[in-house]
Design a protein around this motif. Structure first.
Motif, PDB file in Angstrom:
ATOM      1  N   UNK A  38      -0.706  32.780  16.867  1.00 48.88           N
ATOM      2  CA  UNK A  38      -0.868  31.580  17.688  1.00 48.88           C
ATOM      3  C   UNK A  38      -1.225  31.918  19.138  1.00 48.88           C
ATOM      4  N   UNK A  39      -0.658  31.172  20.087  1.00 46.45           N
ATOM      5  CA  UNK A  39      -0.951  31.388  21.503  1.00 46.45           C
ATOM      6  C   UNK A  39      -0.395  32.735  21.966  1.00 46.45           C
ATOM      7  N   UNK A  40      -1.083  33.373  22.929  1.00 50.84           N
ATOM      8  CA  UNK A  40      -2.171  32.839  23.743  1.00 50.84           C
ATOM      9  C   UNK A  40      -3.583  33.163  23.247  1.00 50.84           C
ATOM     10  N   UNK A  41      -3.715  33.921  22.154  1.00 52.65           N
ATOM     11  CA  UNK A  41      -5.050  34.418  21.813  1.00 52.65           C
ATOM     12  C   UNK A  41      -5.790  33.631  20.740  1.00 52.65           C
ATOM     13  N   UNK A  42      -5.085  33.014  19.789  1.00 61.76           N
ATOM     14  CA  UNK A  42      -5.786  32.328  18.710  1.00 61.76           C
ATOM     15  C   UNK A  42      -6.447  31.057  19.224  1.00 61.76           C
ATOM     16  N   UNK A  43      -7.744  30.948  19.004  1.00 61.66           N
ATOM     17  CA  UNK A  43      -8.490  29.788  19.472  1.00 61.66           C
ATOM     18  C   UNK A  43      -8.175  28.514  18.730  1.00 61.66           C
ATOM     19  N   UNK A  44      -7.540  28.600  17.559  1.00 54.63           N
ATOM     20  CA  UNK A  44      -7.207  27.421  16.759  1.00 54.63           C
ATOM     21  C   UNK A  44      -5.820  26.874  17.073  1.00 54.63           C
ATOM     22  N   UNK A  45      -5.025  27.640  17.804  1.00 50.34           N
ATOM     23  CA  UNK A  45      -3.619  27.280  18.008  1.00 50.34           C
ATOM     24  C   UNK A  45      -3.480  25.984  18.817  1.00 50.34           C
ATOM     25  N   UNK A  46      -2.586  25.119  18.330  1.00 55.72           N
ATOM     26  CA  UNK A  46      -2.246  23.879  19.025  1.00 55.72           C
ATOM     27  C   UNK A  46      -0.881  23.981  19.701  1.00 55.72           C
ATOM     28  N   UNK A  53      -0.930  25.969  14.048  1.00 58.24           N
ATOM     29  CA  UNK A  53      -1.889  24.970  13.581  1.00 58.24           C
ATOM     30  C   UNK A  53      -1.728  24.827  12.076  1.00 58.24           C
ATOM     31  N   UNK A  54      -2.431  23.894  11.427  1.00 58.71           N
ATOM     32  CA  UNK A  54      -2.240  23.689   9.988  1.00 58.71           C
ATOM     33  C   UNK A  54      -3.097  24.575   9.090  1.00 58.71           C
ATOM     34  N   UNK A  55      -3.735  25.607   9.636  1.00 61.42           N
ATOM     35  CA  UNK A  55      -4.575  26.458   8.800  1.00 61.42           C
ATOM     36  C   UNK A  55      -3.776  27.365   7.865  1.00 61.42           C
ATOM     37  N   UNK A  56      -2.487  27.490   8.108  1.00 60.86           N
ATOM     38  CA  UNK A  56      -1.600  28.077   7.116  1.00 60.86           C
ATOM     39  C   UNK A  56      -1.524  29.588   7.073  1.00 60.86           C
ATOM     40  N   UNK A  57      -1.866  30.295   8.173  1.00 67.58           N
ATOM     41  CA  UNK A  57      -1.867  31.761   8.136  1.00 67.58           C
ATOM     42  C   UNK A  57      -0.490  32.348   7.832  1.00 67.58           C
ATOM     43  N   UNK A  58       0.577  31.677   8.180  1.00 63.75           N
ATOM     44  CA  UNK A  58       1.920  32.162   7.880  1.00 63.75           C
ATOM     45  C   UNK A  58       2.497  31.569   6.611  1.00 63.75           C
ATOM     46  N   UNK A  59       1.658  30.965   5.770  1.00 62.71           N
ATOM     47  CA  UNK A  59       2.072  30.329   4.513  1.00 62.71           C
ATOM     48  C   UNK A  59       3.218  29.331   4.731  1.00 62.71           C
ATOM     49  N   UNK A  60       3.100  28.436   5.709  1.00 61.06           N
ATOM     50  CA  UNK A  60       4.228  27.554   6.040  1.00 61.06           C
ATOM     51  C   UNK A  60       4.559  26.540   4.957  1.00 61.06           C
ATOM     52  N   UNK A  61       3.566  26.106   4.204  1.00 64.54           N
ATOM     53  CA  UNK A  61       3.780  24.982   3.291  1.00 64.54           C
ATOM     54  C   UNK A  61       4.518  25.382   2.004  1.00 64.54           C
ATOM     55  N   UNK A  62       4.887  26.662   1.912  1.00 63.93           N
ATOM     56  CA  UNK A  62       5.689  27.113   0.779  1.00 63.93           C
ATOM     57  C   UNK A  62       7.146  27.371   1.167  1.00 63.93           C
ATOM     58  N   UNK A  63       7.475  27.255   2.444  1.00 68.27           N
ATOM     59  CA  UNK A  63       8.819  27.612   2.893  1.00 68.27           C
ATOM     60  C   UNK A  63       9.770  26.423   2.828  1.00 68.27           C
ATOM     61  N   UNK A  64      11.066  26.730   2.881  1.00 73.48           N
ATOM     62  CA  UNK A  64      12.084  25.684   2.813  1.00 73.48           C
ATOM     63  C   UNK A  64      12.146  24.869   4.099  1.00 73.48           C
ATOM     64  N   UNK A  65      11.869  25.505   5.226  1.00 76.45           N
ATOM     65  CA  UNK A  65      11.745  24.830   6.518  1.00 76.45           C
ATOM     66  C   UNK A  65      10.460  25.326   7.158  1.00 76.45           C
TER      67      UNK A  65
END
Length: 573
Positions: free
Chosen positions: A431-439, A474-486
């Motif tokens: 994410x921040x500060x380098x990723x251009x997609x980060x919100x 952001x919602x691009x999912x690089x950390x596989x967030x949508x599979x985690x419990x939180x």
């Protein structure tokens, strides 16, 4: 693709690039700017690099009429995440001399370097080449780094899967010479024959393609998040074949309901001898049928959903020339890394270490980078990067364990995995500060949030109860967030969507619980749920299962259902 439909801009870039050459060589030699053109920024991804800038410095540089503080992220291809001590030491040296003095361990078992300036880009690639490392196909519309389960308890089987991952990776590598010409100064081979890519063709894939291999009961590579995965089926302590999973993927776009995360479908079984062929043919089906007009719809998951899983299996069988066999039984029970010391049947030792955020860096409490450097100087085994941003020091001979322990004690490294289970099961993207997609923040903020949540966890007696928690900017999912419990998924500065109810073993998507919350409010929002879990959970019940049973969220059925989200009546007052 019909001629009436306009292809996405990236397709024309690939067509006109002369097999990924474009004008990269000329632009990298241009010293008048630290950046490159937008088209070359897309092209350099195929060579493992992303052009970025330090967003913390943007406003001040704009004020002084300076161009952005450009630099490059470089991603190293490491099938299975295996690194020799010599390679580790050289990457450590590269990070100090050409990058920002840190090594990032990614969720795809690869190294990332950050902060490499344009004038040092070629030199950095050339230094990697000295220890047989490269960035080829680490990004771009091609097959990415092939992941493997690094579980030390299964080391005898792990050797088979590491070999297989390397075979798949080498077979699916782009064959053109652009990388070697541009970065290693090799001369282009002059031939009367037209340059071709035997697998990818002139336009490569519609979008990125990810492959993983796992050995149940551990699902630490999150097979449901990959375009293609192979699930080892073990009988009599031997891998007899692999179940085939297709169509997984995490990325989505806020507010665009025809984009969504999707679980992979388990479609069949193949023998070990068929794996590479199956990998190629799955990739070819996507190459020939994927959406090249809308990049938001171009991953394999959308190709399957737009046709059907049945269509995909039939088409795959046609490409193979034989039918894949029926799915064999298997079960996943875990998703994270098994920390601490483990001894295998040969007598060798393996040490799994927690690396917060995957960032190998020295801090006053944990001088991990220096300590790992000292270990690499004497280690007779190797390092294995895990799919959860952590690190295994593997195959330590029994007679060297004491020597390694002395170094671990000196640099306080063993303390790194003596944390709460919540922290040990955390993942954050850069994410921040380098990723251009980060919100929003992720890597820099999740450790702070976990510290706050640890107060609640400790009060509830849950210090040693594993709950998967992930944060992405952001919602691009690089950390596989949508599979985690939180999960916290960035929406804007300091603001996140909060998702709950993923399967602890990565077998179920989570669902939106609260939209656009302030990160500083997360502790108070989650506290009553964690307290409820501590008091009312059933024996062995995981947090993700509990929040569904307790009615906080409904179980996600599929990707489209993912957006049918909030149950306001379940939100505690």
């Amino acid at each position: 693709m019909s001629e009436e439909k306009k292809l996405s801009a990236n397709e024309y870039l690939k067509i006109e690039s002369n097999y990924l050459r474009g004008t990269l060589a000329e632009e990298l030699a241009d010293t008048s700017t630290g950046g490159i053109t937008e088209g070359s920024g897309q092209m350099v991804k195929f060579h493992g690099c992303y052009v970025q800038d330090d967003r913390d410095l943007r406003a001040n540089r704009r004020k002084h009429k300076l161009e952005k503080a450009y630099s490059f992220l470089m991603r190293v291809r490491l099938p299975g995440g295996v690194v020799s001590p010599k390679q580790w030491l050289h990457m450590d040296w590269i990070s100090e001399n050409f990058a920002n003095n840190t090594l990032k361990l990614t969720t795809r078992q690869a190294f990332q370097l950050h902060g490499v300036i344009k004038s040092q880009l070629k030199r950095t690639v050339q230094e990697m080449d000295k220890v047989a490392l490269d960035c080829i196909a680490a990004c771009g519309d091609v097959n990415r780094n092939v992941m493997v389960n690094p579980n030390p308890h299964l080391s005898a089987l792990h050797a088979d899967t590491i070999k297989l991952a390397t075979e798949i990776s080498e077979h699916l590598l782009p064959q053109g010479g652009a990388y070697h010409e541009i970065f290693l100064d090799q001369e282009k081979v002059i031939s009367s024959e037209e340059v071709v890519e035997p697998i990818y063709g002139k336009t490569y894939l519609p979008r990125k393609f990810k492959i993983a291999i796992v050995i149940p009961p551990s699902n630490d590579c999150d097979i449901h998040a990959n375009d293609l995965s192979f699930i080892a089926i073990v009988e009599d302590e031997k891998i007899v074949g692999y179940n085939i999973a297709v169509g997984g993927g995490m990325g989505m776009t806020h507010g665009v309901e025809n984009t969504y995360p999707r679980l992979a479908d388990i479609i069949g079984f193949c023998t070990p001898e068929q794996v590479v062929d199956v990998a190629e043919k799955v990739l070819l089906v996507q190459r020939d049928n994927g959406n090249r007009c809308d990049r938001k719809q171009s991953r394999l998951k959308y190709t399957i959903d737009s046709r059907s899983t049945e269509w995909f299996v039939q088409t795959l069988n046609e490409y193979l020339g034989y039918e894949i066999a029926p799915v064999r039984p298997y079960e996943f029970t875990t998703n994270g890394d098994n920390f601490g010391w483990h001894q295998d049947e040969t007598g060798n030792w393996h040490l799994n270490l927690f690396i917060e955020g995957g960032r190998v860096v020295d801090s006053p409490a944990f001088p991990v980078k220096t300590g790992l450097r000292e270990i690499a100087k004497v280690l007779k085994g190797e390092f294995r990067l895990t799919a959860n941003q952590n690190l295994a020091i593997s195959n330590i001979p029994n007679d060297q364990k004491a020597e390694i322990e002395v170094i671990l004690e000196k640099y306080n490294i063993l303390k790194s995995h003596e944390r709460s289970a919540l922290r040990l099961y955390s993942i954050a993207c850069v994410s921040l500060p380098t990723c251009g997609l980060a919100l929003a923040e992720a890597e820099r903020y999740l450790p702070v949030l976990v510290t706050e949540l640890e107060e609640v966890v400790e009060e509830c007696g849950l210090r040693h109860d594993a709950i998967t928690i992930r944060m992405t900017g952001c919602p691009n999912g690089c950390g596989r967030p949508f599979l985690s419990e939180i999960a916290f998924v960035g929406r804007g500065p300091g603001r996140y969507n909060l998702y709950l109810g993923g399967g602890h073993a990565g077998q179920r998507l989570n669902k939106l619980y609260r939209q656009d919350i302030l990160g500083v409010d997360a502790k108070e929002i989650l506290k009553p749920l964690i307290e409820d879990y501590a008091k009312n959970r059933q024996d062995g019940e995981r947090f993700g299962d509990f929040v569904i049973r307790a009615g906080y969220v409904e179980a996600t059925v599929n990707g489209l259902d993912f957006h049918k989200n909030i149950k306001p009546e379940a939100i505690p007052s």
